[in-house]
Enzyme design. Structure first.
Site, PDB file in Angstrom:
ATOM      1  N   SER A 160     -36.695 -32.132  99.627  1.00 35.00           N
ATOM      2  CA  SER A 160     -37.584 -33.292  99.635  1.00 35.00           C
ATOM      3  C   SER A 160     -36.861 -34.613  99.379  1.00 35.00           C
ATOM      4  O   SER A 160     -37.396 -35.675  99.677  1.00 35.00           O
ATOM      5  CB  SER A 160     -38.696 -33.113  98.597  1.00 35.00           C
ATOM      6  N   LYS A 163     -38.249 -37.492  92.318  1.00 39.03           N
ATOM      7  CA  LYS A 163     -38.616 -38.329  93.469  1.00 39.03           C
ATOM      8  C   LYS A 163     -38.114 -39.748  93.207  1.00 39.03           C
ATOM      9  O   LYS A 163     -37.631 -40.069  92.123  1.00 39.03           O
ATOM     10  CB  LYS A 163     -40.134 -38.372  93.671  1.00 39.03           C
TER      11      LYS A 163
END
Length: 390
Positions: free
Chosen positions: A49, A151
């Site tokens: 990701s 993230k």
């Protein structure tokens, strides 16, 4: 003069080998626990990701000092474990005691562009089942033992966020594109490609041959090609090949409603490439509880603000049976996105990250191991060792 007594007191018993080993191990464990809680924590990247900024198999250190470390909420846990006993599914903690959380002073706040490690908010006992379609195998855990996610923070508390044709826009200004950010592209080719010599040689590991049913947002045609996920720099390399006819980004059009996107409501028609606008909640910010605001903020008001007797029904929020017309937030929130923008389950799919879920700032990669190397000699990505995370 009691010489014998003095001599007896001065003599020390020698420790056995077992006792010395026990003391050494105990000291090491205590030191490791303190360092892990107060200063730095080590993590490994398990999913793509964050590619190409962070790759699968990279080991990194995260600073808890930057944003200030948090005190434990669940004190009854096995040291140096997280959720389960090593190599088993046996819980490594007991939730018999729950303490209030406090954050020690840090020397920085979360900034836009920071790569942040945080506890996954939707592992809250009242949320995990709702998001199990987007994130399979979710389980409920206490706040400080929820799964660690990493993230990039794209918007902080008080920001107005919008995504326009895949580009993040904050407070009306387009955000800087991370160097390693990946997007999805359609590569039209005049012939079949030698995938190893073309894609893998150029650092592209996520690719597949295009079919008309691959993505209903691509026009149907007989043009052969490939769908790749990669950086703009790698796309420029592909353009140099004579068999590449054209390259275009794969962007979901505005007005196309993507399923499983946050918030789940019929009041919006957003998707991962055209999202918002949305205000990121800030401590002290007051909002009117309109139906769209209930859809956007109802879950955090109910589950992450320390409220009791909150019920959401019929696009309304009720506290102790009384409908609320407005609400003032009790803490800051953040919007997180993966750098692999078309292969990341992030805030676009499960919502905002509360400040009390922030763990620390990712600092540098100390080891990088390729899980699928082309040869044994390429197992370690030497060029990525001891790299500062930007």
């Amino acid at each position: 003069m009691p010489v014998t007594e003095l001599t007896a007191k001065s003599e020390k018993q020698k420790k056995s080998v077992v006792r010395e080993w026990f003391d050494s191990i105990l000291f090491a464990v205590i030191a490791a626990v303190i360092i892990r809680w107060l200063l730095f924590s080590a993590f490994v990247i398990p999913t793509p990701s964050m590619e190409n900024s962070l790759l699968v198999g990279e080991y990194l250190f995260t600073s808890r000092l930057h944003y200030g470390t948090t005190t434990p909420v669940t004190p009854l846990q096995i040291p140096l474990s997280h959720q389960t006993v090593w190599g088993t599914e046996i819980p490594s903690y007991l939730d018999w005691i729950k303490l209030p959380q406090f954050r020690l002073p840090g020397f920085s706040d979360v900034k836009r562009g920071d790569v942040v490690v945080f506890n996954l908010p939707v592992e809250h006992p009242d949320l995990y089942q709702k998001y199990s379609t987007v994130l399979p195998n979710l389980k409920p855990h206490p706040l400080d033992l929820r799964s660690n996610y990493i993230k990039r923070c794209v918007a902080i508390a008080g920001d107005r966020l919008e995504i326009r044709d895949g580009r993040v826009v904050v407070n009306g200004t387009a955000s800087e594109i991370p160097v390693g950010m990946q997007n999805e592209y359609f590569v039209a080719t005049s012939t079949t490609v030698n995938e190893v010599n073309v894609f893998r040689k150029n650092g592209i590991t996520a690719f597949s041959q295009y079919t008309e049913t691959y993505n209903d947002t691509l026009p149907e045609n007989d043009e052969p090609g490939y769908i790749v996920k990669t950086t703009e720099a790698n796309i420029e390399k592909l353009k140099s090949y004579d068999f590449v006819k054209r390259i275009s980004p794969v962007i979901l059009p505005k007005g196309y409603k993507e399923p499983y996107l946050f918030p789940v409501t019929d009041l919006i028609d957003w998707n991962k490439d055209n999202y918002g606008p949305v205000m990121i909640p800030k401590q002290g910010m007051k909002i009117s509880l309109t139906p769209i605001n209930v859809a956007l903020y109802g879950e955090i008001i109910q589950n992450h603000e320390g409220n009791d007797d909150i019920v959401i029904e019929n696009q309304e929020i009720k506290k102790a049976g009384k409908k609320l017309e407005a609400y003032t937030f009790g803490q800051d929130y953040y919007f997180m996105m993966g750098d692999n923008r078309h292969d990341s389950a992030d805030s676009r799919y499960w919502g905002f990250v509360p400040k009390d879920h922030i763990v620390g700032k990712a600092i540098f990669v100390w080891m990088s191991i390729d899980p699928d190397p082309t040869s044994f000699m390429n197992k370690i990505r030497w060029e990525r060792l001891f790299r500062v995370i930007k």
